[in-house]
Design a protein around this motif. Structure first.
Motif, mmCIF file in Angstrom:
data_model
loop_
_atom_site.group_PDB
_atom_site.id
_atom_site.type_symbol
_atom_site.label_atom_id
_atom_site.label_comp_id
_atom_site.label_asym_id
_atom_site.label_seq_id
_atom_site.Cartn_x
_atom_site.Cartn_y
_atom_site.Cartn_z
ATOM 1 N N ARG A 167 116.396 -9.460 26.302
ATOM 2 C CA ARG A 167 116.926 -8.099 26.473
ATOM 3 C C ARG A 167 116.006 -7.076 25.814
ATOM 4 O O ARG A 167 115.701 -6.040 26.385
ATOM 5 C CB ARG A 167 118.333 -8.002 25.893
ATOM 6 C CG ARG A 167 118.968 -6.632 26.064
ATOM 7 C CD ARG A 167 120.376 -6.604 25.475
ATOM 8 N NE ARG A 167 121.021 -5.358 25.734
ATOM 9 C CZ ARG A 167 120.830 -4.238 25.021
ATOM 10 N NH1 ARG A 167 119.998 -4.241 24.010
ATOM 11 N NH2 ARG A 167 121.469 -3.125 25.321
ATOM 12 N N GLU A 168 115.558 -7.374 24.609
ATOM 13 C CA GLU A 168 114.668 -6.461 23.894
ATOM 14 C C GLU A 168 113.344 -6.297 24.629
ATOM 15 O O GLU A 168 112.807 -5.186 24.709
ATOM 16 C CB GLU A 168 114.436 -6.957 22.467
ATOM 17 C CG GLU A 168 115.678 -6.830 21.594
ATOM 18 C CD GLU A 168 115.507 -7.482 20.234
ATOM 19 O OE1 GLU A 168 114.418 -8.020 19.935
ATOM 20 O OE2 GLU A 168 116.483 -7.461 19.467
ATOM 21 N N GLU A 169 112.835 -7.377 25.178
ATOM 22 C CA GLU A 169 111.597 -7.300 25.960
ATOM 23 C C GLU A 169 111.797 -6.416 27.186
ATOM 24 O O GLU A 169 110.935 -5.594 27.510
ATOM 25 C CB GLU A 169 111.148 -8.692 26.396
ATOM 26 C CG GLU A 169 110.641 -9.563 25.267
ATOM 27 C CD GLU A 169 110.384 -10.995 25.712
ATOM 28 O OE1 GLU A 169 110.282 -11.263 26.926
ATOM 29 O OE2 GLU A 169 110.297 -11.857 24.817
ATOM 30 N N ASN A 170 112.919 -6.595 27.862
ATOM 31 C CA ASN A 170 113.217 -5.781 29.046
ATOM 32 C C ASN A 170 113.347 -4.308 28.683
ATOM 33 O O ASN A 170 112.860 -3.435 29.409
ATOM 34 C CB ASN A 170 114.474 -6.272 29.748
ATOM 35 C CG ASN A 170 114.262 -7.584 30.464
ATOM 36 O OD1 ASN A 170 113.136 -7.948 30.794
ATOM 37 N ND2 ASN A 170 115.337 -8.310 30.695
ATOM 38 N N MET A 171 114.008 -4.008 27.573
ATOM 39 C CA MET A 171 114.164 -2.616 27.143
ATOM 40 C C MET A 171 112.806 -1.995 26.827
ATOM 41 O O MET A 171 112.555 -0.840 27.154
ATOM 42 C CB MET A 171 115.092 -2.520 25.924
ATOM 43 C CG MET A 171 116.551 -2.809 26.240
ATOM 44 S SD MET A 171 117.232 -1.682 27.474
ATOM 45 C CE MET A 171 117.261 -0.164 26.557
ATOM 46 N N LYS A 172 111.917 -2.738 26.209
ATOM 47 C CA LYS A 172 110.579 -2.235 25.912
ATOM 48 C C LYS A 172 109.831 -1.905 27.200
ATOM 49 O O LYS A 172 109.160 -0.880 27.292
ATOM 50 C CB LYS A 172 109.791 -3.253 25.086
ATOM 51 C CG LYS A 172 110.206 -3.304 23.636
ATOM 52 C CD LYS A 172 109.387 -4.315 22.859
ATOM 53 C CE LYS A 172 109.885 -4.423 21.428
ATOM 54 N NZ LYS A 172 109.138 -5.420 20.663
ATOM 55 N N LYS A 173 109.957 -2.780 28.208
ATOM 56 C CA LYS A 173 109.294 -2.541 29.491
ATOM 57 C C LYS A 173 109.854 -1.295 30.171
ATOM 58 O O LYS A 173 109.112 -0.464 30.690
ATOM 59 C CB LYS A 173 109.467 -3.753 30.414
ATOM 60 C CG LYS A 173 108.657 -4.952 30.003
ATOM 61 C CD LYS A 173 108.934 -6.132 30.938
ATOM 62 C CE LYS A 173 108.247 -7.383 30.454
ATOM 63 N NZ LYS A 173 108.578 -8.552 31.283
ATOM 64 N N ASN A 232 111.406 1.263 28.736
ATOM 65 C CA ASN A 232 111.013 2.448 27.970
ATOM 66 C C ASN A 232 109.550 2.805 28.199
ATOM 67 O O ASN A 232 109.202 3.983 28.305
ATOM 68 C CB ASN A 232 111.296 2.245 26.484
ATOM 69 C CG ASN A 232 112.771 2.321 26.169
ATOM 70 O OD1 ASN A 232 113.532 2.955 26.885
ATOM 71 N ND2 ASN A 232 113.184 1.655 25.107
ATOM 72 N N ALA A 233 108.696 1.802 28.313
ATOM 73 C CA ALA A 233 107.282 2.061 28.579
ATOM 74 C C ALA A 233 107.105 2.739 29.939
ATOM 75 O O ALA A 233 106.323 3.681 30.079
ATOM 76 C CB ALA A 233 106.489 0.760 28.522
ATOM 77 N N GLU A 234 107.850 2.292 30.943
ATOM 78 C CA GLU A 234 107.774 2.906 32.271
ATOM 79 C C GLU A 234 108.311 4.332 32.246
ATOM 80 O O GLU A 234 107.749 5.226 32.869
ATOM 81 C CB GLU A 234 108.548 2.078 33.305
ATOM 82 C CG GLU A 234 107.882 0.772 33.664
ATOM 83 C CD GLU A 234 106.527 0.968 34.338
ATOM 84 O OE1 GLU A 234 106.403 1.865 35.184
ATOM 85 O OE2 GLU A 234 105.599 0.222 33.995
ATOM 86 N N GLU A 266 108.286 6.386 29.757
ATOM 87 C CA GLU A 266 107.320 7.239 29.057
ATOM 88 C C GLU A 266 106.228 7.729 29.988
ATOM 89 O O GLU A 266 105.633 8.781 29.761
ATOM 90 C CB GLU A 266 106.713 6.498 27.871
ATOM 91 C CG GLU A 266 107.669 6.292 26.713
ATOM 92 C CD GLU A 266 108.142 7.588 26.084
ATOM 93 O OE1 GLU A 266 107.360 8.547 25.979
ATOM 94 O OE2 GLU A 266 109.328 7.646 25.706
#
Length: 117
Positions: free
Chosen positions: A4-10, A12-14, A16
């Motif tokens: 889940r944390e990995e998905n949220m980082k992805k 959020n990166a998109e 941005e």
């Protein structure tokens, strides 16, 4: 939980990489209005924090409620809408967003300087 944390980082990166205009079109337009309202309400001491478009988008229920409460302190009823323009009321009469801002500026002292108005 790590997935889940990995998905949220992805995600959020998109996000941005997107411009504010692109974010607003994805969110229906009022995400930007509500984020902007939080900034001016913060400027005038009617909110303790202000929010950008991403926190407002991901935490709509709590952040829009905070904005509505900030407007209430100014004597304005704000109806934030996730997929339409926000509505503003003063003394039971609907007013424009600009008129709501004018009321705020005329009746409250600015204590912070973050808004671009």
């Amino acid at each position: 939980m790590a997935k889940r944390e990995e998905n949220m980082k992805k995600i959020n990166a998109e996000l941005e990489l997107m411009s504010d205009e692109e974010l607003e079109s994805v969110a229906g337009g009022t995400i930007g209005q509500t984020a902007g309202d939080s900034k001016i309400l913060y400027d005038y001491g009617l909110m303790d924090k202000y929010y950008g478009t991403i926190p407002v988008m991901f935490y709509w229920n709590s952040k829009s409620a905070e904005v509505d409460a900030g407007w209430s302190k100014a004597g304005i009823t704000c109806v934030t809408k996730p997929f339409g323009s926000n509505q503003y009321f003063l003394n039971d009469k609907e007013i424009s967003r600009g008129e709501a801002y004018d009321h705020l500026k005329a009746n409250f002292k600015r204590i912070h300087q973050i808004s671009e108005d």
